[in-house]
Design a protein around this motif. Structure first.
Motif, short mmCIF file in Angstrom:
data_model
loop_
_atom_site.label_atom_id
_atom_site.label_comp_id
_atom_site.label_asym_id
_atom_site.label_seq_id
_atom_site.Cartn_x
_atom_site.Cartn_y
_atom_site.Cartn_z
N ILE A 34 -4.59 -7.33 -0.22
CA ILE A 34 -4.46 -5.94 0.64
C ILE A 34 -5.78 -5.25 0.60
CG2 ILE A 34 -2.00 -5.54 0.31
CD1 ILE A 34 -2.87 -3.94 -2.13
N PRO A 35 -6.05 -4.86 1.69
CA PRO A 35 -7.71 -4.00 1.85
C PRO A 35 -8.43 -3.25 1.09
CG PRO A 35 -6.55 -3.75 3.77
CD PRO A 35 -5.63 -4.10 3.11
N MET A 36 -6.62 -2.55 0.41
CA MET A 36 -7.08 -1.07 -0.78
C MET A 36 -8.13 -2.15 -2.10
SD MET A 36 -4.65 0.84 -3.06
CE MET A 36 -3.72 -0.20 -2.92
N LEU A 37 -7.73 -3.47 -2.31
CA LEU A 37 -7.78 -4.00 -3.88
C LEU A 37 -8.87 -4.27 -3.30
CD1 LEU A 37 -6.78 -4.74 -7.16
CD2 LEU A 37 -5.35 -6.68 -4.89
N ARG A 38 -9.33 -5.21 -2.18
CA ARG A 38 -10.77 -6.21 -1.01
C ARG A 38 -11.64 -5.28 -1.57
NH1 ARG A 38 -10.02 -7.20 3.15
NH2 ARG A 38 -8.12 -8.04 3.19
N LYS A 39 -10.99 -3.82 -1.41
CA LYS A 39 -12.33 -2.53 -1.37
C LYS A 39 -12.85 -2.48 -2.64
CE LYS A 39 -13.73 1.83 -0.17
NZ LYS A 39 -13.21 3.13 0.48
N ALA A 40 -11.72 -2.54 -3.70
CA ALA A 40 -11.93 -1.76 -5.14
C ALA A 40 -12.80 -2.82 -5.89
CB ALA A 40 -11.07 -1.46 -5.91
N ILE A 41 -12.32 -4.32 -5.43
CA ILE A 41 -13.42 -5.62 -5.92
C ILE A 41 -14.74 -5.80 -5.34
CG2 ILE A 41 -13.27 -8.05 -5.86
CD1 ILE A 41 -10.13 -7.99 -6.18
N GLU A 54 1.04 -1.29 0.19
CA GLU A 54 0.20 -0.06 -0.19
C GLU A 54 0.51 0.93 -0.31
OE1 GLU A 54 -2.14 -0.14 2.96
OE2 GLU A 54 -3.87 -1.86 2.34
N LYS A 55 1.52 1.23 1.16
CA LYS A 55 2.53 2.47 0.52
C LYS A 55 3.40 2.45 -0.61
CE LYS A 55 1.63 3.43 5.52
NZ LYS A 55 0.84 4.81 5.21
#
Length: 129
Positions: free
Chosen positions: A114-121, A16-17
């Motif tokens: 990663i949370p960012m990718l899970r949320k986008a999916i 993420e960073k």
């Protein structure tokens, strides 16, 4: 085809960073990414205790679906020698989400994302319903 990076959950902070840094700064070498992402400051202002080695960055950036190699850069190494380091840029999130959703098999378990990718999916799946 989406490839799985060693331990996606364990490297999620690093990924993420690094993604945020490359999104802000553009293509950078592995060394530049490592120097700028290691020892980041947490939201509450305290320094993080996380840091990763050059090898961890290289392996994760090489195999993670959010990053792609755009070439090599020669830099000075130890004892005046030059060495070649890979240069990476981000793959847009919507392209990665489309690749994951269009895969015939589940190559990556949802709980390992990663949370960012899970949320986008999840958002993309809600739009298609």
């Amino acid at each position: 085809m989406v490839r799985k990076s060693g331990n996606l959950r364990g490297n999620s902070i690093m990924v993420e960073k690094a993604y945020e840094y490359l999104e802000r700064e553009g293509p950078k070498t592995t060394r530049e990414i490592k120097d700028n992402v290691n020892f980041y400051t947490k939201i509450d202002g305290t320094p993080s205790k996380h840091s990763w080695s050059m090898h961890q960055y290289a392996q994760t950036l090489r195999t993670h679906p959010l990053f792609k190699c755009v070439g090599d850069e020669k830099v000075s190494g130890t004892y005046g020698r030059t060495t070649t380091i890979k240069k990476y840029e981000i793959v847009p999130l919507d392209i990665v989400v489309d690749r994951i959703l269009s895969a015939k098999h589940n190559l990556i378990r949802r709980d390992n994302l990663i949370p960012m990718l899970r949320k986008a999916i999840e958002e993309k799946e809600m739009q298609t319903c």
